[in-house]
Design an enzyme around this catalytic site. Sequence first.
Site, PDB file in Angstrom:
ATOM      1  CD  GLU A 120       0.791   0.394   3.034  1.00  0.00           C
ATOM      2  OE1 GLU A 120       0.740   1.647   2.923  1.00  0.00           O
ATOM      3  OE2 GLU A 120       1.757  -0.196   3.540  1.00  0.00           O
ATOM      4  CD  GLU A 140       7.693   1.508  -0.627  1.00  0.00           C
ATOM      5  OE1 GLU A 140       8.402   0.649  -1.223  1.00  0.00           O
ATOM      6  OE2 GLU A 140       8.074   2.673  -0.461  1.00  0.00           O
TER       7      GLU A 140
END
Length: 355
Positions: free
Chosen positions: A180, A323
């Site tokens: 994310e 991430e």
Amino acid sequence: MSVNEQEERLLAIIESIPPYDEDAAHRAELHSDQLTKPPGSLGKLEAIGAQLAGATGELWPDLSKRAVIVMAGDHGVCEEGISAFPQAVTPQMVLNFLNGGAAVNVLARQAGAEVVCVDIGVAAELKHENLVSRKVVWGTRNMAKEAAMTRSETVEAIMAGIAITAEQAATGTRLFATGEMGIGNTTASAAITSVLANLSPELTVGRGTGINDSVLVHKTEVVKRAIELNQPNPGDPIDVLAKVGGAEIAGLVGVIIGAAANRCPVVIDGYISTTAALVASRLAPRTVSYMLASHLSHEQGHSKLMEAIGLSPLIHLEMRLGEGTGAVLAFHLLDASLRLMQEMATFDSAGISKS
């Protein structure tokens, strides 16, 4: 399509999730016990092999085609000054992902994984040939003043995550990781965790992007205010996600549900991803059998969040980047487990006595 119709479609997908194959998992355990080692001596590597068999229904699944789905979205609560970085960093980092320059890109290349970057709620116009555009909102609303999203927007974001995962599975992807990007998303994650895991914000709010002590106190108060104002219902995960969540978190809920519906294991990244896993576990309890927790984040509250789901991290490197970095690193451990189970000699084949 009405909200009720959207939710009926979501419920049908949840009900279609295959049950964990206990027989396949047991056969994997029996095989592991025949390998030239003391039973259980490889610890979690043995447990991984059994879980992968149970999730896929195959003793030695081919998980060579894998992807990390990076959901990106902005958060209106950034207006409250809860981050060390401005909201403009979100679209800048999305372009970094798309150009292959972020940490998750480097680690994904090493692990042989594709990075699928999705704009599900970035508050900016983004264009790139590699971008998957599924924009549901142009950033959420400020949850300290009103609900972050409508229920319809939330379900739409979940369904987008399911659809993207199904598209990837249709091309042969068998292993997923959650990732994310979204400045402000640790604030939303802390609020969701506080409500669904019944924990005080003092235990769930962390330093996120590296805020100082005074901002940490302020961030905690913002989470308290958002919960008090919106009164999210802990018995209704979609309501919680809508009122104090984020589009990228909802998208990841869909990725997890979609992976399970396609009988694919999904490796969960850090705090934000695990928040999505908590929501998924409450909406679709069968998804838990498909989840593998990659690492213990340095972000406060992550361990209690995993306890609420029943997950145990594979590694602890004091990471808090997000991430999908921790999840992609864990791919190597899954590969190691499968290779050990497939390539080690058994006591019989090696002519070694067990007694």
